[in-house]
Write an enzyme that holds these catalytic residues in place. Sequence first.
Site, PDB file in Angstrom:
ATOM      1  N   CYS A   1      96.778  61.673  45.149  1.00 25.32           N
ATOM      2  CA  CYS A   1      95.582  60.838  45.052  1.00 25.32           C
ATOM      3  C   CYS A   1      94.871  60.913  46.400  1.00 25.32           C
ATOM      4  CB  CYS A   1      95.946  59.384  44.779  1.00 25.32           C
ATOM      5  SG  CYS A   1      96.849  59.173  43.232  1.00 25.32           S
TER       6      CYS A   1
ATOM      7  N   CYS B   1      97.583  53.433  46.396  1.00 26.40           N
ATOM      8  CA  CYS B   1      97.542  51.985  46.152  1.00 26.40           C
ATOM      9  C   CYS B   1      98.973  51.469  46.210  1.00 26.40           C
ATOM     10  CB  CYS B   1      96.961  51.707  44.772  1.00 26.40           C
ATOM     11  SG  CYS B   1      95.469  52.653  44.433  1.00 26.40           S
TER      12      CYS B   1
ATOM     13  N   ASP C   1     101.934  45.691  36.826  1.00 30.51           N
ATOM     14  CA  ASP C   1     103.226  46.063  36.249  1.00 30.51           C
ATOM     15  C   ASP C   1     104.378  45.628  37.166  1.00 30.51           C
ATOM     16  OD1 ASP C   1     102.182  47.265  33.967  1.00 30.51           O
ATOM     17  OD2 ASP C   1     101.833  49.157  35.025  1.00 30.51           O
TER      18      ASP C   1
ATOM     19  N   ARG D   1      97.257  59.548  20.737  1.00 33.26           N
ATOM     20  CA  ARG D   1      96.719  59.915  22.034  1.00 33.26           C
ATOM     21  C   ARG D   1      97.844  60.198  23.019  1.00 33.26           C
ATOM     22  NH1 ARG D   1      96.234  54.866  20.289  1.00 33.26           N
ATOM     23  NH2 ARG D   1      96.549  53.077  21.650  1.00 33.26           N
TER      24      ARG D   1
ATOM     25  N   ASP E   1     100.879  45.398  30.171  1.00 32.47           N
ATOM     26  CA  ASP E   1     101.581  46.561  29.640  1.00 32.47           C
ATOM     27  C   ASP E   1     103.028  46.114  29.459  1.00 32.47           C
ATOM     28  OD1 ASP E   1     101.533  49.236  28.791  1.00 32.47           O
ATOM     29  OD2 ASP E   1     100.220  49.759  30.465  1.00 32.47           O
TER      30      ASP E   1
HETATM   31  S1  SF4 Z   1      96.861  53.493  41.152  1.00 34.83           S
HETATM   32 FE1  SF4 Z   1      96.176  54.406  43.093  1.00 34.83          FE
HETATM   33  S2  SF4 Z   1      97.971  55.541  43.828  1.00 34.83           S
HETATM   34 FE2  SF4 Z   1      98.304  55.122  41.644  1.00 34.83          FE
HETATM   35  S3  SF4 Z   1      97.564  56.916  40.541  1.00 34.83           S
HETATM   36 FE3  SF4 Z   1      95.860  55.442  40.658  1.00 34.83          FE
HETATM   37  S4  SF4 Z   1      94.746  56.006  42.534  1.00 34.83           S
HETATM   38 FE4  SF4 Z   1      96.743  56.978  42.656  1.00 34.83          FE
END
Ligand code: SF4
Length: 412
Positions: free
Chosen positions: A150, A154, A318, A141, A355
Amino acid sequence: MQSDTSRDNSEEPPACSSLDFLKEFRSAGRGFWSDVSDPDWNDWHWQLKHRITTLEQLQRLMPALTPEEYAGTQLANHKLALAITPYFFNLINPADENCPIRRQVIPRLEETLTAPWEMADPCAEDSHSPVPGLVHRYPDRVLFLVTDRCAAYCRYCTRSRLVSNASGYDFHPQFEEQIAYIRNTRSIRDVLLSGGDPLLLSDEKLEHLLSRLRAIPHVEFLRLGTRIPVFLPQRITPELCAMLKHYHPLFISIHSNHPRELTTEVRDALGRLADAGIPLGNQSVLLRHVNDDAAIMKAHAQKLLMCRVKPYYIYQCDLIAGSAHLRASVRNGIEIMEKLRGHTTGYAVPTYVIDAPGGGGKVPVGPEYVLSRNADRVVIRNYEGKIFEYPESADGTPLFAPPREIEEPELV
Ligand code: SF4
């Protein structure tokens, strides 16, 4: 595997009132945007255009920023940008410095503190990237990165090195090269589109990618990883769902961390995806003072099921640079799993994984239920701590003699 439905009727104590409160579905409401028309508010482009992205905007809406938030937001656009949709902003309680929604999206000064073991790319994605934008870490994969944007950011994002493009990563996916690699690598049967958030692409662009991938004979299975249903449920339009249903088998992994994120708007958006025949799973990240509590995780998992979403993974956060203030401990994660397994519906119990730092892949971790393995039995415990024996020979041959007395159980 034998199913034992009688165990599903476990004698659970009545849910406590705080759990009931967390499980209620509420609308995020209009909050500061009460004068915006319904068509604008429900338009995902309007939501994106009106995101909170600067310190000035944030201060106007939340004059009582803490000094750590003020300083963190000043610095954010050099590391991981600030962006919050108006819809999601309404879930923040401005009066609560420890609001679990607030901690996820408002930058803090602690993001500038880095421990020696923290990394910019903790899963070693870049070193497993045969072509730009494609990560090939597991044999069958691949992770197909489609964008670095995004709907909101976050603060613990494992791809913060590239998402939002604030730290000069220079992310340029090469769709033709990515697709050609998959076409030429017959071992790849599963493609996960992620980013950034693939549902930020237009329907047309996304369909173009899905149709190209679906046309590759050895690609059996497509997946989307997205936080859009949570940050921007307005994006889950009937037109998007009608398009996606042409590309089955297509699964979607959403990302929600706290029961308060599961609003009526999110439930309706997820319902539209489920009605399009898309199996839905959720990935949570275990976060300090957000969801590092068994009652919160249990309410969240049960509420996800009510949204037709299977809790899939809880990730240990992580070792991303500047995330120590948000990382809960592995011990805490194992305790939470102990309080989920057996204490609620099996479908509500996700797999807790780390991870492995440096690119070792996902390692499941959790409480130990096998107490010992002997020549003629496996000794196990259940969720109540009761001990049971399962007779079997060590080499798998049929066993007919009664198990001998255990003298000194060999601990696993
Ligand atoms: S964790 Fe949040 S900031 Fe990171 S890729 Fe996903 S949505 Fe975007």
